[in-house]
Design a protein around this motif. Structure first.
Motif, mmCIF file in Angstrom:
data_model
loop_
_atom_site.group_PDB
_atom_site.id
_atom_site.type_symbol
_atom_site.label_atom_id
_atom_site.label_comp_id
_atom_site.label_asym_id
_atom_site.label_seq_id
_atom_site.Cartn_x
_atom_site.Cartn_y
_atom_site.Cartn_z
ATOM 1 N N ALA B 192 0.815 -1.096 0.079
ATOM 2 C CA ALA B 192 -0.119 0.008 -0.036
ATOM 3 C C ALA B 192 1.070 1.266 -0.131
ATOM 4 C CB ALA B 192 -0.913 0.115 1.039
ATOM 5 N N THR B 195 2.249 2.309 -3.578
ATOM 6 C CA THR B 195 1.347 3.089 -4.537
ATOM 7 C C THR B 195 0.631 4.197 -4.245
ATOM 8 O OG1 THR B 195 -0.214 1.476 -3.895
ATOM 9 C CG2 THR B 195 1.056 0.692 -5.913
ATOM 10 N N ALA B 196 0.692 4.557 -2.703
ATOM 11 C CA ALA B 196 -0.220 5.537 -2.294
ATOM 12 C C ALA B 196 0.135 6.924 -2.764
ATOM 13 C CB ALA B 196 0.042 5.517 -0.715
ATOM 14 N N GLU B 197 -0.752 7.628 -3.284
ATOM 15 C CA GLU B 197 -0.200 8.844 -3.656
ATOM 16 C C GLU B 197 -0.376 10.196 -2.526
ATOM 17 O OE1 GLU B 197 -3.389 10.376 -6.382
ATOM 18 O OE2 GLU B 197 -3.154 8.456 -7.737
ATOM 19 N N ARG B 198 -1.215 9.778 -1.540
ATOM 20 C CA ARG B 198 -1.125 10.945 -0.443
ATOM 21 C C ARG B 198 -1.251 10.101 0.908
ATOM 22 N NH1 ARG B 198 -5.621 11.100 -3.555
ATOM 23 N NH2 ARG B 198 -7.076 10.785 -1.763
ATOM 24 N N PRO B 199 -0.056 9.552 1.369
ATOM 25 C CA PRO B 199 -0.096 8.681 2.629
ATOM 26 C C PRO B 199 0.444 9.691 3.549
ATOM 27 C CG PRO B 199 2.043 8.708 1.166
ATOM 28 C CD PRO B 199 1.118 9.413 0.243
ATOM 29 N N CYS B 265 -6.032 12.155 2.899
ATOM 30 C CA CYS B 265 -5.195 11.281 2.500
ATOM 31 C C CYS B 265 -5.760 10.076 2.105
ATOM 32 C CB CYS B 265 -4.202 10.795 3.962
ATOM 33 S SG CYS B 265 -5.197 9.942 5.223
ATOM 34 N N ASP B 266 -4.868 9.177 1.026
ATOM 35 C CA ASP B 266 -5.408 7.911 0.800
ATOM 36 C C ASP B 266 -4.754 6.612 1.539
ATOM 37 O OD1 ASP B 266 -2.982 7.969 -0.257
ATOM 38 O OD2 ASP B 266 -3.526 7.239 -2.273
ATOM 39 N N LEU B 267 -3.950 7.073 2.332
ATOM 40 C CA LEU B 267 -3.395 5.776 3.213
ATOM 41 C C LEU B 267 -3.010 6.510 4.355
ATOM 42 C CD1 LEU B 267 -2.187 2.951 3.607
ATOM 43 C CD2 LEU B 267 0.105 3.769 2.606
ATOM 44 N N SER B 290 -9.609 7.289 2.879
ATOM 45 C CA SER B 290 -8.236 6.613 3.248
ATOM 46 C C SER B 290 -8.439 5.026 3.488
ATOM 47 C CB SER B 290 -7.328 7.309 4.174
ATOM 48 O OG SER B 290 -8.151 7.161 5.470
ATOM 49 N N LYS B 291 -7.134 4.266 3.034
ATOM 50 C CA LYS B 291 -7.196 2.854 3.517
ATOM 51 C C LYS B 291 -6.281 3.318 4.730
ATOM 52 C CE LYS B 291 -5.839 -1.304 1.336
ATOM 53 N NZ LYS B 291 -5.142 -1.963 0.324
#
Lengths: 187, 575
Positions: B192, B195-199, B265-267, B290-291
């Motif tokens: 994860a 590949t995250a764009e916005r961690p 965020c996405d992560l 987010s994940k």
């Protein structure tokens, strides 16, 4: 700024509404908890339930291994899947708790409970009570000319059903042990 | 036997208060020189001092109290340590075993009272197993998710003699929490991450509790990946405030950029934090896209409040080590374009300058006082404790922490009266360091009796009181939520703090003029002894940014103008 308008008893504005709604379905689970048989251990377990607002539907506890100082607590509890998970992990945090098993999800299990029923009456009702007891394979463990005490074991539902039948026939007192449970099979 | 057990556990300092039921232990303390005993003025102070000692050293803090009132006075400190996961051990005296249950003088059901506010507790009924019990207590306090423990020792058990069991011979096999994280989950997290764009890293007190190694690994991971990092109140210092990727604290009074990053965020990688309600705000709208990965040593923290996609149960240091290894082995992959764009977005948010304030006129703004304190002390070997309220939040916003274990504050329980005794515990552990308690006048008065302790043991703790003559945070909530009806939230009949200091034999400094502030702070720092610094500040200053109760992260209040009608009825019932 608008004044607070919350109706008495309303849950609309309650903080509890903010719980994540993973699932609202209430499930009943039977948990087997193996603990060190030391003073206060039962208080720790039930204190966890009362302190965090969980339900106890049934509770049994007895020593199962005298030399190993271990007891087994069987708790039947009700809650959403997330609450049930919390109960299990919170139980696991208690230092004298060795093992927590969720018998409801870990494969088939047997659940048994023992009930004692005092039924008082005369004439047809007395005969009918005895007949029904026979059908339920309940034993008579005490008898006077006006009363019986029946002993019945079985799944909680069977004992509920027996109680329902005895009520119109002069049921005056009930004692139940609560559920004891084990998983089926050799594992 | 008790003293020997403490020595073998590496204890050098005990904070306590004697009484009838602990006299045999005090008699032993009198006859030795290895363990210093610090006589506090109230048992709550002893427990908070032990907490301060524990948090600034990573060791187990020890408090010794008598039965009955001694033990009940320790309850607040135990609860505080439980909510903040601080390893401390409280030894309490108890009436003799044959009198237990008879309502004897100074008898209380200490084990019963402290059961829900300790990680575990024991009633030591037998001298033969007493030393083993104490060793087990230390083991439980420091292993897994740390926490407070209590051993209740009846007086006859203290008097009797028996064979001593050494720590090495003690059986602790019953309680062995999981340290290593599940490698499959760690792999999933690394995937994860790649590949995250916005961690974003969301770190907490677990990083501090895991030890200095965890902070080192966290810094390595953040520097190597360039992923922005925020922290809870409890986790400040794990990543340096001067670090390039530092967003500042998040949460109710957290920084705009930190909360916006959490929301967008996405992560989200939660490292040793617990999704406290001060952090999440409105749960249904918490970081919706987010994940979420959650690293925690306590399985019950996972999925308690927020549903987690990648749960990892284990010690932070061990898990971070594995993450780094796996990530490096897989070729240090990252979505670099995404992260660069994300960093630019965060820089835009930083421009909002959410902590902006104006120091003008002849009244000191509390933010300005802390800004000057920071400027004049940041290069020193400095430890900060706080009380609870507005000053605590401003301290978290305006003071920078470069290292773990330098910041001691009551997070979970929010105990007013924590900071002063905690500063005493910290100073005992670090006699040469500068220890400052940032306080409000109301909190400080709750445990002001400890001034006697500070003076007696020549502990040069600096009490930096931001005095607004109000219960500032209560006042702020009443302004925003209760139609400006300021019910009992001001302090009248305050003492003259300078005279109070002098009455205790310490130094008092008064400052109400921004132009004099620097000199006054320097005078405080340079004085070799305890100081009460009475800093008179703006009375009606509110603490911003603020996420109002029942609102998500992206609906922060940034200043006075945005407060009108900001909190709806639904939010008003929350605390």
């Amino acid at each position: 700024m608008a004044a607070l308008k919350i109706k008495k008893g309303s849950t609309k504005h309650s903080a509890y509404n903010l719980r994540p709604n993973f699932s609202d379905v209430q499930e009943t689970h039977t948990l087997a908890v193996v603990v060190d048989n030391e003073p206060g251990v039962l208080a720790r377990v039930i204190g966890l339930f009362s302190g965090r607002g969980y339900n106890i539907e049934s509770l049994t506890v007895a020593e199962i291994d005298h030399t190993g100082h271990q007891s087994r607590i069987t708790v039947v509890t009700k809650g959403t899947p997330q609450v049930i998970e919390q109960i299990k992990t919170q139980l696991g945090r208690i230092v004298p708790v060795h093992q927590v098993n969720d018998l409801t999800v870990e494969g088939p299990s047997v659940e048994r409970e023992l009930g004692l029923f005092k039924v008082s009456g005369a004439g047809d009702k007395r005969v009918e009570a005895l007949r029904l007891a026979d059908i339920f394979r309940a034993n008579v463990v005490d008898s006077t000319l006006e009363s019986f005490v029946f002993e019945i074991t079985g799944a909680p539902e069977k004992i509920d059903a027996f109680a329902d039948l005895m009520r119109p026939l002069g049921l005056i007192e009930v004692a139940r042990t609560g559920v004891a449970a084990l998983s089926r099979g050799s594992a | 036997m008790v003293v020997q057990a403490l020595k073998d556990q590496g204890v050098d300092t005990v904070f306590g208060y004697p009484g009838g039921a602990v006299l045999p232990i005090y008699d032993e303390i009198f006859q030795q020189n290895d363990i210093r005993h610090i006589l506090v003025r109230h048992e709550q102070g002893a427990v908070h001092a032990a907490e301060g000692y524990a948090r600034s050293t990573g060791k187990v803090g020890v408090a010794l109290v008598t039965s009955g009132p001694g033990a009940t006075n320790a309850v607040t400190g135990l609860t505080d340590a439980l909510l903040d996961s601080i390893p401390i051990i409280v030894l309490s005296g108890q009436v003799p075993t044959f009198m237990i249950g008879s309502d004897a003088f100074q008898e209380a059901d200490t084990v019963g009272i402290t059961r829900p506010c300790t990680k575990h507790n024991w009633l030591a009924k037998d001298t033969a197993t007493l030393s083993e019990t104490i060793h087990q207590a230390f083991h439980v306090a420091r292993s897994g998710r740390p926490g407070p423990v209590l051993v209740d020792i009846p007086k006859d058990v203290q008097f009797a003699s028996a064979t001593y069991t050494a720590p090495q011979a003690t059986n602790t096999s019953n309680y062995q929490p999981q340290i290593r994280g599940d490698i499959e989950m760690i792999n999933e997290l690394v995937e994860a991450l790649e590949t995250a764009e916005r961690p974003v890293f969301y770190t907490g007190g677990g990083v501090i509790n895991s030890g200095p190694k965890a902070s080192e690994l966290l810094r390595e991971l953040v520097e190597a990946t360039g992923i922005p990092i925020t922290s809870t109140l409890m986790g400040l210092g794990a990543y340096p405030a001067s670090g390039k990727h530092w967003l500042g604290m998040l949460g109710m009074h957290g920084l705009y950029e930190a909360n916006m990053a959490m929301h967008g965020c996405d992560l989200m990688i939660n490292v040793g934090a617990r999704f406290d309600d001060r952090i999440t705000g409105l749960i249904d709208a918490f970081s919706p896209k987010s994940k979420k990965a959650h690293i925690d040593i306590d399985p019950s923290s996972i999925n308690k409040v927020i549903k987690t996609d990648i749960p990892i149960v284990g010690d932070v240091a061990s898990v971070l080590d594995d993450i780094l290894k796996v990530w490096k082995a897989r070729g240090r992959n990252l979505n670099r374009d995404g992260i660069t764009k994300w960093q630019k977005q965060i820089d835009e948010w930083r421009k909002v300058d959410c902590l902006h304030f104006k120091q003008e006129g002849k009244v000191i703004k509390p933010q300005y006082a802390l800004q000057r304190l920071e400027a004049l002390t940041k290069d020193k070997d400095r430890y900060i404790t706080t009380e609870v309220g507005q000053h605590q939040m401003w301290a978290a916003q305006f003071l920078g922490f470069e290292d773990p274990n330098r910041w001691m504050t009551s997070g979970g329980l929010g105990t007013m009266g924590y900071g002063f005794p905690a500063s005493i515990g910290v100073q005992m552990a670090h006699p040469e360091s500068l220890v400052i308690n940032v306080a409000g006048e109301a909190s400080w008065l709750m445990n002001m009796q400890e001034m006697g302790t500070a003076v007696q043991f020549r502990l040069p703790v600096k009490q930096f009181i931001l005095n607004n003559e109000r219960l500032g945070m209560v006042r702020q909530w009443q302004e925003l939520l209760h139609g400006e009806r300021y019910s009992h939230s001001w302090s009248e009949a305050l003492p003259d703090f300078v005279k109070l200091a002098e009455a205790f034999g310490a130094k008092g400094i008064y400052c109400d003029n921004p132009d004099d502030l620097d000199d006054a702070i320097l005078e405080m720092i340079n004085h070799d002894g305890p100081v009460i610094f009475d800093c008179l500040v703006e009375k009606h200053e509110n603490c911003f940014p603020m996420i109002p109760s029942g609102k998500p992260h992206n609906e922060m209040l940034l200043g006075e103008a945005s407060t009108q009608g900001a909190i709806e009825a639904g939010g008003a019932v929350l605390v």
